[in-house]
Design an enzyme around this catalytic site. Sequence first.
Site, PDB file in Angstrom:
ATOM      1  N   LYS A 108       0.831  -1.212   0.000  1.00  0.00           N
ATOM      2  CA  LYS A 108       0.000   0.000   0.000  1.00  0.00           C
ATOM      3  C   LYS A 108       0.863   1.259   0.000  1.00  0.00           C
ATOM      4  O   LYS A 108       0.631   2.180  -0.773  1.00  0.00           O
ATOM      5  CB  LYS A 108      -0.919   0.023   1.242  1.00  0.00           C
ATOM      6  CG  LYS A 108      -1.961  -1.058   1.260  1.00  0.00           C
ATOM      7  CD  LYS A 108      -2.850  -0.948   2.473  1.00  0.00           C
ATOM      8  CE  LYS A 108      -2.108  -1.102   3.778  1.00  0.00           C
ATOM      9  NZ  LYS A 108      -1.454  -2.411   3.963  1.00  0.00           N
ATOM     10  N   THR A 109       1.843   1.268   0.886  1.00  0.00           N
ATOM     11  CA  THR A 109       2.686   2.453   0.959  1.00  0.00           C
ATOM     12  C   THR A 109       3.485   2.603  -0.339  1.00  0.00           C
ATOM     13  O   THR A 109       3.675   3.696  -0.856  1.00  0.00           O
ATOM     14  CB  THR A 109       3.617   2.378   2.189  1.00  0.00           C
ATOM     15  OG1 THR A 109       2.790   2.223   3.345  1.00  0.00           O
ATOM     16  CG2 THR A 109       4.455   3.624   2.335  1.00  0.00           C
ATOM     17  N   ASP A 154      -1.920   7.831   3.948  1.00  0.00           N
ATOM     18  CA  ASP A 154      -1.525   6.464   4.303  1.00  0.00           C
ATOM     19  C   ASP A 154      -2.137   6.127   5.667  1.00  0.00           C
ATOM     20  O   ASP A 154      -2.487   7.027   6.427  1.00  0.00           O
ATOM     21  CB  ASP A 154       0.009   6.365   4.369  1.00  0.00           C
ATOM     22  CG  ASP A 154       0.509   4.919   4.258  1.00  0.00           C
ATOM     23  OD1 ASP A 154      -0.342   4.003   4.183  1.00  0.00           O
ATOM     24  OD2 ASP A 154       1.735   4.705   4.235  1.00  0.00           O
ATOM     25  N   GLU A 155      -2.260   4.840   5.977  1.00  0.00           N
ATOM     26  CA  GLU A 155      -2.812   4.388   7.267  1.00  0.00           C
ATOM     27  C   GLU A 155      -4.171   5.049   7.529  1.00  0.00           C
ATOM     28  O   GLU A 155      -4.450   5.516   8.633  1.00  0.00           O
ATOM     29  CB  GLU A 155      -1.850   4.727   8.421  1.00  0.00           C
ATOM     30  CG  GLU A 155      -0.430   4.234   8.232  1.00  0.00           C
ATOM     31  CD  GLU A 155      -0.241   2.755   8.557  1.00  0.00           C
ATOM     32  OE1 GLU A 155      -1.236   2.090   8.911  1.00  0.00           O
ATOM     33  OE2 GLU A 155       0.891   2.262   8.408  1.00  0.00           O
ATOM     34  N   GLN A 206      -5.634  -3.371  10.621  1.00  0.00           N
ATOM     35  CA  GLN A 206      -4.541  -2.713  11.335  1.00  0.00           C
ATOM     36  C   GLN A 206      -5.004  -1.443  12.033  1.00  0.00           C
ATOM     37  O   GLN A 206      -4.195  -0.559  12.330  1.00  0.00           O
ATOM     38  CB  GLN A 206      -3.394  -2.391  10.374  1.00  0.00           C
ATOM     39  CG  GLN A 206      -2.735  -3.644   9.820  1.00  0.00           C
ATOM     40  CD  GLN A 206      -1.513  -3.294   8.986  1.00  0.00           C
ATOM     41  OE1 GLN A 206      -0.505  -2.841   9.497  1.00  0.00           O
ATOM     42  NE2 GLN A 206      -1.616  -3.501   7.686  1.00  0.00           N
ATOM     43  N   ARG A 261       5.182  -7.251  10.968  1.00  0.00           N
ATOM     44  CA  ARG A 261       6.360  -6.391  10.768  1.00  0.00           C
ATOM     45  C   ARG A 261       7.561  -7.241  10.357  1.00  0.00           C
ATOM     46  O   ARG A 261       8.549  -6.738   9.852  1.00  0.00           O
ATOM     47  CB  ARG A 261       6.740  -5.629  12.052  1.00  0.00           C
ATOM     48  CG  ARG A 261       5.747  -4.631  12.619  1.00  0.00           C
ATOM     49  CD  ARG A 261       5.207  -3.686  11.617  1.00  0.00           C
ATOM     50  NE  ARG A 261       3.939  -4.172  11.071  1.00  0.00           N
ATOM     51  CZ  ARG A 261       3.420  -3.767   9.918  1.00  0.00           C
ATOM     52  NH1 ARG A 261       4.048  -2.896   9.171  1.00  0.00           N
ATOM     53  NH2 ARG A 261       2.261  -4.249   9.485  1.00  0.00           N
TER      54      ARG A 261
HETATM   55  P1  ATP Z   1       1.646  -2.113   5.941  1.00  0.00           P
HETATM   56  O1  ATP Z   1       0.218  -2.528   5.922  1.00  0.00           O
HETATM   57  O2  ATP Z   1       2.412  -2.843   6.976  1.00  0.00           O
HETATM   58  O3  ATP Z   1       1.795  -0.630   6.000  1.00  0.00           O
HETATM   59  P2  ATP Z   1       2.055  -1.966   3.106  1.00  0.00           P
HETATM   60  O4  ATP Z   1       0.848  -2.563   2.498  1.00  0.00           O
HETATM   61  O5  ATP Z   1       2.127  -0.509   3.148  1.00  0.00           O
HETATM   62  O6  ATP Z   1       2.283  -2.598   4.544  1.00  0.00           O
HETATM   63  P3  ATP Z   1       4.653  -1.817   1.869  1.00  0.00           P
HETATM   64  O7  ATP Z   1       5.388  -1.375   3.070  1.00  0.00           O
HETATM   65  O8  ATP Z   1       4.349  -0.837   0.813  1.00  0.00           O
HETATM   66  O9  ATP Z   1       3.306  -2.560   2.331  1.00  0.00           O
HETATM   67  O10 ATP Z   1       5.377  -3.058   1.188  1.00  0.00           O
HETATM   68  C1  ATP Z   1       5.834  -4.153   1.967  1.00  0.00           C
HETATM   69  C2  ATP Z   1       7.168  -4.647   1.436  1.00  0.00           C
HETATM   70  O11 ATP Z   1       6.975  -5.293   0.190  1.00  0.00           O
HETATM   71  C3  ATP Z   1       8.148  -3.537   1.188  1.00  0.00           C
HETATM   72  O12 ATP Z   1       9.441  -4.000   1.492  1.00  0.00           O
HETATM   73  C4  ATP Z   1       7.994  -3.276  -0.304  1.00  0.00           C
HETATM   74  O13 ATP Z   1       9.146  -2.708  -0.830  1.00  0.00           O
HETATM   75  C5  ATP Z   1       7.748  -4.675  -0.840  1.00  0.00           C
HETATM   76  N1  ATP Z   1       6.944  -4.694  -2.084  1.00  0.00           N
HETATM   77  C6  ATP Z   1       5.717  -4.181  -2.263  1.00  0.00           C
HETATM   78  N2  ATP Z   1       5.284  -4.403  -3.533  1.00  0.00           N
HETATM   79  C7  ATP Z   1       6.255  -5.076  -4.162  1.00  0.00           C
HETATM   80  C8  ATP Z   1       6.416  -5.594  -5.493  1.00  0.00           C
HETATM   81  N3  ATP Z   1       5.479  -5.454  -6.412  1.00  0.00           N
HETATM   82  N4  ATP Z   1       7.562  -6.239  -5.772  1.00  0.00           N
HETATM   83  C9  ATP Z   1       8.526  -6.389  -4.843  1.00  0.00           C
HETATM   84  N5  ATP Z   1       8.438  -5.919  -3.593  1.00  0.00           N
HETATM   85  C10 ATP Z   1       7.321  -5.275  -3.247  1.00  0.00           C
HETATM   86 MG    MG Z   2       2.278   0.840   4.743  1.00  0.00          MG
END
Ligand code: ATP
Ligand code: MG
Length: 723
Positions: free
Chosen positions: A35-36, A220-221, A251, A608
């Site tokens: 997402k981020t 975000d969040e 979350q 995490r």
């Molecule tokens: P959270 O809910 O904990 O905030 P999130 O959904 O925001 O998580 P991110 O932090 O954006 O997730 O991504 C999680 C990890 O996966 C990061 O290390 C990111 O770089 C990696 N990642 C996300 N998408 C891809 C992708 N398409 N290919 C490779 N790595 C990815």
């Molecule tokens: Mg995130």
Amino acid sequence: MDISHILDPLNEAQRQAVCVPPGHVQVLAGAGSGKTRVLVHRIAWLLQAEGVSSYGILAVTFTNKAAGEMRGRIEQLLKIPASGLWVGTFHGIAHRLLRTHWQEAGLPQDFQIMDSDDQLRSLRRLIREQGIDENHYPAREVQWFISARKDEGLRPENIDCHNDAHLRQMIEIYRAYEVMCRRSGLVDFAELLLRAHELWLKQPQLLRHYQQRFHHILVDEFQDTNTIQYAWIRILSGTNSHVFAVGDDDQSIYGWRGARVENIHQFSKDYANTAIFRLEQNYRSTGNILNAANVLIANNSERMGKNLWTDGHDGEKIRLYGAFNELDEANYIAGQIQDWVDGGGLRSDCALLYRSNAQSRVLEEALIKNAIPYRVYGGLRFFERQEIKDALAYLRLLNNPQDDASLERIVNLPTRGIGNRTVEALREAARSSGVSMWQALWQMQEQKALPARALGALKNFAELIDSLKAAMLDLTLGEKIEQVIQHSGLKAHYEKEKGEKGRARLENLDELVNAGRSFNVDDYDSELPEMDEVTAFLSHAALEAGESQADEWDDCVQLMTLHSAKGLEFKQVFLCGMEEGLFPHRLSAEDPVRLEEERRLCYVGMTRAMERLNLCYAEKRRLYGDDKYTRPSRFIKEIPEEYIDEVRMQGFAAQTAYTTTASFIQEENETGLQLGQRVHHQKFGEGVVLNYEGQGRHARVQVNFVSAGSKWLVLEYANLVLC
Ligand code: ATP
Ligand code: MG
């Protein structure tokens, strides 16, 4: 322009969300699904593919650390600094607006931010001053009441007391508190948000300006926005802007502080034609970690539901360690980190997460003992430490003589013969003539309103402050701080404090001088209007509270509460203190709604971890000065055994602990340990067994060591070798 660098690192679902034509967007997806990443790439896409100016983008995240990382990632993608782009937390952005438009917001130009500790002190004082019974109106409850009302957007005059005497009194205190804040030029955290919201309501031309500026608002969040934050975005987005919100209902962990997960559902009702995207592939964690977290969260009833998967490998199982007590837990963790480092791993890839701030002390001590550098985020933060707050209080008073809270903190620190009665008289004089305590102090001198000794002591204090002020005129910020610490007497005061603690306090004060030296008002926030360095530094101290410190250390273990770990990721994670009563917290265990929030917190903690997840609990724990036997957290039991590897200690100690449930004497016979037996300990050397107590894992043995003297050791971990 070639935009493949923006799209290539994304999967198909992510790419769709990033490239959707401008409009309102919601990305609802589980932990680690990107997402981020999507939000960051969306910003790069808007700038480079849609030709949006960076000036037109506002991005909001939850912590300063996350905001810093986000800006870094955007600039990395763009390969140029993203000037003009606003990235920050709700509080940081509100602060920036209020600094820029202090007049329109009805604030003094040099307003100071009051953290929650200052707020509590002020309220305690105010309640006493008004002759209100603290037993019926405890300051903490009042603080909670005021913050919650502000988070709902309510001023005292907007609250209906429904003829309830208690509520009426609460509202009165809220009103008096507002008067105090106004008089002292102080703003608390919730006030930042409320004022920024009122700024939109009361200043339509200003609102229009920002509405025309920010055509893209990204959050975000989103699941943890509260009423006032959401309302603020609603107004700002007006009819022209596009809002891009990413979040995960699983979350949502700030319900207890007014966050409204319902905002996720409300969003698509408030914003017509919202495009909704879901992401299901997790990139962060190994299969075992992800599957275990999925099973755990499935126990919650109020969910939107999702199916997260990974095509990565299963990885190691989750390590579960049942410690004898909290010291053992901490030692075990320190040992694991040492092993990790010895195996070539980085300390900064390890995070220790805990439910309650108070848990950190024992963990810190074990790390110190093992010479493992670490950094604490949140909680015991640098700028919240007693000695730092003392020094800052001097600085604040010098900067703003109206700041009664600071004056009270230091008027007799170090002691200079100004007793409680004198302070009370000062407070009373200030109140009756509606002036600050600093002004009252001078009035009292003129009127000779106190006995000569008290007047003399106050005069000395006033002269000290005046001389500090004069001495500081041409100094740099670092020198100013040094001057304050030295000449206020604070340094000498803490030099008198014995032992490790006193030394640490002096080191912290030195560190504050360093912080001042390296503080650059221009780096701090280039969008802020010009303000003097001291004000900027004090705002920084109150708002950022040490969050950015860890980066200054090369490679250190990261300690933080589960709440502040949101959005972050680490190769190795330790969830510490997984015991009933601690996690889930005892105040939440009986209430099904709060229990679900605790479970979400556990889900956040587990997700995490990228490679290795450790769950730790202690069978006995001393916390808040109480010794308690505990049971492992129900969350551990909710994780299927197939994902868990229970760690057992090896060697001599493990045999005595696990081979039998018979008494210690029998075990002692089996192992040949007897009173008078000579043993060798790795650190303490040779000694003689004097005594023992407890059974099995609780067995302790007293050994009189030749050089180290007599010590009680936990048999299981002492690794004694018979001589
Ligand atoms: P959270 O809910 O904990 O905030 P999130 O959904 O925001 O998580 P991110 O932090 O954006 O997730 O991504 C999680 C990890 O996966 C990061 O290390 C990111 O770089 C990696 N990642 C996300 N998408 C891809 C992708 N398409 N290919 C490779 N790595 C990815
Ligand atoms: Mg995130």
